[in-house]
Design an enzyme around this catalytic site. Structure first.
Site, PDB file in Angstrom:
ATOM      1  N   ARG A 104       0.757  -1.286   0.026  1.00  6.10           N
ATOM      2  CA  ARG A 104       0.128   0.064   0.139  1.00  6.10           C
ATOM      3  C   ARG A 104       0.831   1.077  -0.051  1.00  6.10           C
ATOM      4  NH1 ARG A 104      -4.928   2.108  -1.354  1.00  6.10           N
ATOM      5  NH2 ARG A 104      -6.041   3.002   0.303  1.00  6.10           N
ATOM      6  N   THR A 377      -9.941   0.503  -9.154  1.00  7.75           N
ATOM      7  CA  THR A 377      -8.886  -0.335  -8.780  1.00  7.75           C
ATOM      8  C   THR A 377      -8.996  -1.659  -9.879  1.00  7.75           C
ATOM      9  OG1 THR A 377      -9.276   0.286  -6.460  1.00  7.75           O
ATOM     10  CG2 THR A 377      -8.119  -1.960  -6.677  1.00  7.75           C
ATOM     11  N   THR A 395      -4.050  -0.909  -7.050  1.00 13.36           N
ATOM     12  CA  THR A 395      -4.707   0.405  -7.521  1.00 13.36           C
ATOM     13  C   THR A 395      -4.211   1.658  -7.618  1.00 13.36           C
ATOM     14  OG1 THR A 395      -6.951   1.690  -6.887  1.00 13.36           O
ATOM     15  CG2 THR A 395      -5.494   1.065  -5.198  1.00 13.36           C
ATOM     16  N   ASN A 397      -6.423   4.445  -6.928  1.00 14.00           N
ATOM     17  CA  ASN A 397      -7.618   4.746  -6.358  1.00 14.00           C
ATOM     18  C   ASN A 397      -8.381   5.134  -7.515  1.00 14.00           C
ATOM     19  OD1 ASN A 397      -9.062   5.506  -4.230  1.00 14.00           O
ATOM     20  ND2 ASN A 397      -8.391   7.412  -3.947  1.00 14.00           N
ATOM     21  N   ASP A 419      -8.033   8.651   0.408  1.00 14.48           N
ATOM     22  CA  ASP A 419      -8.435   7.421   1.189  1.00 14.48           C
ATOM     23  C   ASP A 419      -8.115   7.714   2.588  1.00 14.48           C
ATOM     24  OD1 ASP A 419      -9.618   6.015  -0.654  1.00 14.48           O
ATOM     25  OD2 ASP A 419      -8.036   4.345  -0.976  1.00 14.48           O
ATOM     26  N   SER A 448      -7.761   0.959   3.318  1.00 11.90           N
ATOM     27  CA  SER A 448      -8.257   0.770   1.930  1.00 11.90           C
ATOM     28  C   SER A 448      -9.364  -0.501   2.343  1.00 11.90           C
ATOM     29  CB  SER A 448      -6.881  -0.058   1.331  1.00 11.90           C
ATOM     30  OG  SER A 448      -7.534  -0.935   0.175  1.00 11.90           O
ATOM     31  N   GLY A 469     -13.691  -1.617  -7.171  1.00 12.01           N
ATOM     32  CA  GLY A 469     -14.998  -1.055  -7.017  1.00 12.01           C
ATOM     33  C   GLY A 469     -14.982  -0.223  -5.586  1.00 12.01           C
ATOM     34  N   GLY A 470     -13.625   0.414  -5.288  1.00  5.19           N
ATOM     35  CA  GLY A 470     -13.758   1.395  -3.889  1.00  5.19           C
ATOM     36  C   GLY A 470     -14.478   0.847  -2.804  1.00  5.19           C
TER      37      GLY A 470
END
Length: 566
Positions: A104, A377, A395, A397, A419, A448, A469-470
């Protein structure tokens, strides 16, 4: 005539019996042309899937293929595939070893808690979404280096070369991509003065797309590994790009970035073991909470998307997303009460106050008391000949991230800083609320929703699954798992099925068109549930190991996603 009718009836009975015996457990009858036993790759783009399957055929393992697919997606799927972003990996070896890699992004060292607030303390949304200041320190390259060093079989150069070739020689753009590029032209021009990446008067489906600057960057990564990105010419270009647009990522930030191996989260749903990602992703904890919340209820008896099934799932989602907002963040900065959140008894307590007769208002739901990612993503799932499995969600984002290209290096930077909880209690681009646990701090990883997951049954590999898909990532994985286990759908049918989603706030059920039948909607509306139609939810890419030992892929028809096996 009677003999003919009798013969036809007998044939019909035989065919029916053959069909039923071939579909035990909801798995479709075996098709000799699709019995992939040596490996499978499911990704968001046909060129990336081909790169992965070619690596497997060459003798590479699932990690080799995963690294190759990650870099290929950076070339062929730039809306989410990336060098300038990050993600999470869950790995299960053929002999049952499990691991989770956190690559991340991090906040730059010069980040500050109130950096996206105006003088009155209100969020300046555009600053965390677009432009140079929206970018976190990228983690994808270091993550792939660490994954390959620990588990890879082929040489580093062998797994990177296919992406170099795609960038240097070009690949045919899909019709969907040409539409995206046209829609993004205004933002590309706005945030990239003096650059020509992706900017042209007309895009034609099938045209060859060559990216020389990106190819040069990939060659440096191929030849120098981690140093080819976090130091040297590419690092210089990233820092120069930051300076040109008032960004704050420094050479020190790049040099100090490290992906982290973390212990996967594991739990059980009935006879299945669930292996999933830990914080700073909320996805693993939330997925186990959702499964724990619905396990006591007879979903199979109630039926797929019946009003009772949907009501229980929505009430579980409402409570889990409330917990997410308060209790989850970067474990290196905040003590996440993980072991309590995933206890089945905790979920049972959280579900004890919902009323069958009416919807629970989200205003009445707070986080439980415990001791103290447009949605661009992308995900890919891979299984190799030996049975090693990899689930990766990666991703930048938003779609095309911050919209900022690194001049001379040819890749996009993320907008992951959004995020964070820019201001506790204020929603991010996906409408998700957050608290102090996810506040902006220097060198901290933002929370996340990514949920790469692997399931076992009786100690054997069962499923590899994940999605973009957030905020809808968690619920899409949740529904896909239930579609197979509870509702006997094939892998492809489970992935293709229409989806719905609730995330605490806003207090409504978002659903794809015709996700629920009209009577289900009427019954739940009468209980006070609110519905909102929306576009596609998620793009799940998954692999199921059938009872016969071959692999069955599920590539989401919502995108250009492609299953390839051998």
């Amino acid at each position: 005539m009677n003999k003919k009718k009798s013969s036809n009836s007998l044939k019909a009975i035989i065919l029916a019996v053959l069909f039923l015996t071939s579909c035990v457990g909801g798995q479709v009858g075996r098709n000799n042309s699709e019995e992939y036993r040596n490996g499978m790759v499911v990704s968001a783009h046909p060129s990336a899937s081909k790169v992965g399957i070619d690596i497997l055929k060459k003798g590479g393992n699932a990690i080799d293929a995963a690294v190759a697919v990650q870099f290929a997606l950076a070339v062929v799927y730039p809306s989410a595939g990336n060098l300038g972003g990050g993600g999470f990996m869950v790995y299960r070896s053929a002999d049952g070893e499990i691991a989770s890699l956190d690559f991340r992004e991090k906040a730059p060292g010069k980040a500050s808690r109130d950096m996206y607030l105006d003088e009155a303390g209100n969020p300046i949304t555009v600053k965390s979404l677009y432009g140079h200041l929206a970018a976190g320190v990228p983690g994808s390259v270091d993550g792939m280096v660490k994954a390959h060093a620990k588990y890879g079989k082929l040489s580093w150069a062998e797994v990177i070369q296919p992406s170099v070739d795609l960038a240097r020689r070009g690949f045919p753009v899909t019709e969907r991509q040409t539409r995206d590029f046209v829609e993004e032209q205004e933002d590309f021009k706005k945030y990239n003065p003096g650059k020509s990446y992706y900017i042209k008067d007309k895009w034609v489906p099938g045209e060859l797309w060559v990216q020389d600057d990106l190819a040069n960057t990939l060659e440096l990564i191929r030849d120098k590994g981690r140093e080819g990105f976090y130091e040297g010419p590419v690092a210089d270009l990233i820092v120069a790009e930051m300076q040109s647009g008032a960004g704050i990522i420094s050479k020190e930030d790049l040099k100090n970035y490290q992906a982290v191996w973390r212990e996967p989260i594991t739990g059980n749903y009935k006879d299945y073991k669930v292996i999933t990602v830990p914080p700073p992703s909320s996805g693993g904890i939330a997925l186990l909470q959702l499964l724990n919340s619905v396990e006591p209820f007879p979903l199979r008896r109630w039926g797929y998307n019946s009003d009772s099934t949907v009501q229980v799932m929505v009430e579980a989602e409402r409570r889990v997303y409330a917990d997410r907002a308060s209790h989850l963040g970067d474990p290196d900065f905040y003590k996440v009460p993980q072991k309590y959140l995933i206890l089945p008894v905790y979920s049972k307590f959280r579900m004890s106050n919902f009323n069958w007769d009416k919807a629970t208002p989200s205003t009445d739901i707070k986080a439980g008391e415990v001791p103290m990612e447009s949605e661009e993503t992308t995900h890919f799932s891979i299984v190799d000949k030996a049975g090693n499995a990899v689930s990766v969600t990666t991703t930048i984002n938003g779609s095309y991230g911050s919209k900022v290209f690194v001049k001379g290096a040819g890749f996009l930077l993320n907008n992951e800083m959004d995020d964070f909880s820019v201001k506790p209690g204020s929603p991010n681009m996906y409408g998700l609320l957050g608290g102090e646990a996810n506040s902006v701090q220097p060198n901290k990883r933002m929370l996340s929703a990514m949920t790469p997951t692997i399931l076992e049954k009786n100690g054997e590999l069962f499923m590899v699954v994940g999605t973009p898909g957030g905020s809808t990532i968690i619920t899409s994985v949740f529904q896909t798992i239930l579609n197979v286990i509870e509702f006997d759908k094939s892998m492809q049918a489970a992935v293709s099925a229409k989806r719905f989603h609730h995330q605490w706030f806003p207090d409504d059920i978002a659903m794809e068109r015709k996700a629920l039948d009209s009577m289900t909607v009427v019954r739940l509306t009468q209980k006070g549930y609110k519905f909102r139609d929306r576009g596609p939810i998620g793009r799940v890419d998954a692999i199921l190991k059938t009872k016969w030992g071959y692999y069955e892929g599920g590539a989401d028809p919502r995108g250009d996603d492609t299953t390839l096996g051998w």
